[in-house]
Design an enzyme around this catalytic site. Structure first.
Site, PDB file in Angstrom:
ATOM      1  N   ARG A 164       0.831  -1.218   0.000  1.00 48.01           N
ATOM      2  CA  ARG A 164       0.000   0.000   0.000  1.00 48.01           C
ATOM      3  C   ARG A 164       0.866   1.270   0.000  1.00 48.01           C
ATOM      4  NH1 ARG A 164      -3.200  -3.647  -0.613  1.00 48.01           N
ATOM      5  NH2 ARG A 164      -5.357  -3.703   0.127  1.00 48.01           N
ATOM      6  N   SER A 238     -10.580  -0.623   3.342  1.00 44.11           N
ATOM      7  CA  SER A 238      -9.814  -0.764   4.586  1.00 44.11           C
ATOM      8  C   SER A 238      -9.366   0.607   5.056  1.00 44.11           C
ATOM      9  CB  SER A 238      -8.574  -1.614   4.361  1.00 44.11           C
ATOM     10  OG  SER A 238      -8.921  -2.879   3.895  1.00 44.11           O
ATOM     11  N   GLU A 334      -4.758   3.969   6.445  1.00 41.67           N
ATOM     12  CA  GLU A 334      -4.408   3.721   5.052  1.00 41.67           C
ATOM     13  C   GLU A 334      -5.075   4.764   4.156  1.00 41.67           C
ATOM     14  OE1 GLU A 334      -4.760   2.237   1.257  1.00 41.67           O
ATOM     15  OE2 GLU A 334      -6.266   1.181   2.434  1.00 41.67           O
TER      16      GLU A 334
HETATM   17  N1  EPU Z   1     -10.599 -10.664  10.345  1.00 43.39           N
HETATM   18  C1  EPU Z   1     -11.228 -10.704  11.551  1.00 43.39           C
HETATM   19  N2  EPU Z   1     -12.203  -9.795  11.813  1.00 43.39           N
HETATM   20  C2  EPU Z   1     -12.545  -8.839  10.927  1.00 43.39           C
HETATM   21  C3  EPU Z   1     -11.892  -8.764   9.691  1.00 43.39           C
HETATM   22  C4  EPU Z   1     -10.898  -9.702   9.418  1.00 43.39           C
HETATM   23  O1  EPU Z   1     -10.948 -11.567  12.380  1.00 43.39           O
HETATM   24  O2  EPU Z   1     -13.448  -8.054  11.229  1.00 43.39           O
HETATM   25  C5  EPU Z   1      -9.578 -11.671  10.009  1.00 43.39           C
HETATM   26  C6  EPU Z   1     -10.134 -12.633   8.952  1.00 43.39           C
HETATM   27  O3  EPU Z   1     -10.844 -13.668   9.504  1.00 43.39           O
HETATM   28  C7  EPU Z   1      -8.878 -13.103   8.292  1.00 43.39           C
HETATM   29  C8  EPU Z   1      -7.955 -11.902   8.381  1.00 43.39           C
HETATM   30  O4  EPU Z   1      -8.467 -11.075   9.412  1.00 43.39           O
HETATM   31  O5  EPU Z   1      -8.309 -14.169   9.018  1.00 43.39           O
HETATM   32  C9  EPU Z   1      -7.817 -11.145   7.083  1.00 43.39           C
HETATM   33  O6  EPU Z   1      -9.094 -10.644   6.686  1.00 43.39           O
HETATM   34  P1  EPU Z   1      -9.481 -10.393   5.147  1.00 43.39           P
HETATM   35  O7  EPU Z   1      -9.227 -11.611   4.370  1.00 43.39           O
HETATM   36  O8  EPU Z   1     -10.836  -9.808   5.117  1.00 43.39           O
HETATM   37  O9  EPU Z   1      -8.416  -9.348   4.633  1.00 43.39           O
HETATM   38  P2  EPU Z   1      -7.760  -8.065   5.307  1.00 43.39           P
HETATM   39  O10 EPU Z   1      -6.341  -8.383   5.598  1.00 43.39           O
HETATM   40  O11 EPU Z   1      -8.585  -7.571   6.423  1.00 43.39           O
HETATM   41  C10 EPU Z   1      -6.826  -7.077   3.083  1.00 43.39           C
HETATM   42  C11 EPU Z   1      -6.853  -5.775   2.342  1.00 43.39           C
HETATM   43  C12 EPU Z   1      -8.185  -5.617   1.602  1.00 43.39           C
HETATM   44  C13 EPU Z   1      -8.343  -6.772   0.636  1.00 43.39           C
HETATM   45  C14 EPU Z   1      -8.297  -8.080   1.431  1.00 43.39           C
HETATM   46  C15 EPU Z   1      -8.337  -9.295   0.540  1.00 43.39           C
HETATM   47  C16 EPU Z   1      -5.452  -4.249   3.608  1.00 43.39           C
HETATM   48  C17 EPU Z   1      -5.381  -3.067   4.510  1.00 43.39           C
HETATM   49  N3  EPU Z   1      -6.661  -4.678   3.266  1.00 43.39           N
HETATM   50  O12 EPU Z   1      -7.819  -7.016   4.106  1.00 43.39           O
HETATM   51  O13 EPU Z   1      -8.092  -4.416   0.846  1.00 43.39           O
HETATM   52  O14 EPU Z   1      -9.574  -6.684  -0.075  1.00 43.39           O
HETATM   53  O15 EPU Z   1      -7.048  -8.150   2.179  1.00 43.39           O
HETATM   54  O16 EPU Z   1      -7.131  -9.415  -0.133  1.00 43.39           O
HETATM   55  O17 EPU Z   1      -4.406  -4.780   3.214  1.00 43.39           O
HETATM   56  C18 EPU Z   1      -8.579  -2.081   0.838  1.00 43.39           C
HETATM   57  O18 EPU Z   1      -7.358  -1.896   0.777  1.00 43.39           O
HETATM   58  O19 EPU Z   1      -9.391  -1.123   0.846  1.00 43.39           O
HETATM   59  C19 EPU Z   1      -9.078  -3.442   0.925  1.00 43.39           C
HETATM   60  C20 EPU Z   1     -10.371  -3.713   1.078  1.00 43.39           C
END
Ligand code: EPU
Length: 339
Positions: A164, A238, A334
């Site tokens: 990012r 995010s 972010e």
């Molecule tokens: N999780 C929780 N609770 C929550 C949200 C997530 O426990 O409320 C846990 C999930 O269960 C999972 C882990 O956190 O084990 C990761 O969650 P998720 O797969 O939803 O991805 P993320 O790391 O929260 C990132 C990106 C997203 C992107 C997703 C999928 C960042 C800051 N965010 O989110 O990007 O869509 O991966 O690749 O890196 C964005 O940048 O606007 C965005 C939506």
């Protein structure tokens, strides 16, 4: 002739849907209009804000400068053996570009389906989702240098991409305006399906040898099920980055919270899931005034209707404080905070 408007509401130009006014506003439809605009010393001296899709910012106050909305359109494609070079105007909607490629069988950005925002914003924060980042397919971009009025081409190395991150968010912040982006795609897909939910969802649909369209559809489905649609619930995706911390610091946290979600980054660092940290602090789905966090993804702050930018910002500060108190980890925003 450029039309500079005064006192324009930005409500429809930010996906959070918060109310804020721009003192001056101009729409740029062709890159040469940027040169024309900055020939005038009045605008060159003024504070500016460049807007693409407005999907990665939070307007905390009115903007007392010139808002430049980039609406430079056009998609060109050139095939060379199995390689496809795509050049798109910065004002194209990112997902329109994805659909353009998916329908023609150009592989490489199907995992980035349905990411809100414009093509011009995509290199700035090196957009990424489901195991793919823009830098994996990025070839170059063309940007206007405000100080000199010249256009410059940035190669992938020149953009200094990170998680990012790019040079346009750091060293060159506010110095260049991206006018077009060139991607290097392929006619031969190299699918990245490791991200758990993708394989699972393909299996649910009985798809054993997926096409680019299948992957794009599945990614879109996962996004829609987890993330709020900005056209109905204001948000900017995010709100925080997933924090990357030292492996030793991680071990200490993990000893207290064995179930902590984590992804090793090399041998010395660990990435934590900010959504998990926030949820553990009790924020998931919580409504605070007109704002709150999304019920299916605590990393996304939302406008339930009528929220001000300041309300959202205040909530984000409270979340940062509580995650720091519980885990000793400082979340970084972010989303760009304006004002
Ligand atoms: N999780 C929780 N609770 C929550 C949200 C997530 O426990 O409320 C846990 C999930 O269960 C999972 C882990 O956190 O084990 C990761 O969650 P998720 O797969 O939803 O991805 P993320 O790391 O929260 C990132 C990106 C997203 C992107 C997703 C999928 C960042 C800051 N965010 O989110 O990007 O869509 O991966 O690749 O890196 C964005 O940048 O606007 C965005 C939506």
């Amino acid at each position: 002739m450029l039309q500079i408007q005064r006192n324009v509401s930005l409500k429809n130009f930010n996906t959070f849907g918060v109310e804020a006014n721009a003192a001056y506003f101009v729409e740029i439809n062709h890159k040469d209009e940027l040169a024309e605009l900055f020939l005038d010393p009045q605008w060159k001296a003024m504070k500016t804000l460049v807007l693409g899709g407005g999907s990665n910012l939070l307007l905390v106050n009115d903007f007392d400068g010139l808002v430049i909305r980039i609406n430079i359109r056009g998609i060109e494609h050139r095939i060379n053996h199995n390689e496809v070079f795509i050049e798109a105007g910065a004002g194209e909607v990112w997902n329109d570009l994805v659909n353009f490629c998916v329908t023609r069988g150009y592989a490489g950005i199907e995992n980035l389906s349905l990411i809100p925002g414009s093509v011009g914003a995509s290199p700035v924060q090196n957009i990424g989702a489901y195991g793919v980042e823009l830098q994996d397919v990025f070839f170059s971009c063309c940007a206007f240098e405000v100080a000199t009025g010249q256009f410059k081409t940035f190669t992938k190395a020149g953009c200094k991409f990170g998680y990012r991150e790019s040079i346009f968010k750091s060293e060159l912040k506010d110095l260049y305006i991206i006018v077009s982006v060139k991607l290097q795609l392929s006619l031969i897909p190299h699918f990245n399906l490791n991200y758990g939910a993708i394989e699972q969802e393909l299996a649910n649909r009985g798809v054993t040898s997926p096409t680019i369209k299948d992957v794009s559809r599945v990614v879109s489905h996962i996004r829609v099920s987890k993330l709020p649609d900005p056209s109905t619930i204001g948000n900017a995706g995010s709100f925080f980055k997933n924090p990357v911390i030292d492996a030793k610091a991680f071990e200490i946290i993990q000893s207290k919270f064995p179930e902590i979600v984590n992804y090793p980054v090399g041998n010395h660092e660990v990435k934590l899931a900010a959504g998990w940290l926030i949820e553990q602090c009790g924020w998931k789905g919580k409504v605070v005034g007109h704002t709150g966090t999304w019920k299916n993804q605590a990393l996304v702050l939302v406008n339930h209707g009528g929220a001000t930018g300041l309300e959202v910002y205040t909530l984000s500060s409270q979340i940062i404080d509580s995650v720091y108190t519980k885990f000793g980890v400082m979340l970084q925003r972010e989303v760009n905070i304006i004002g």
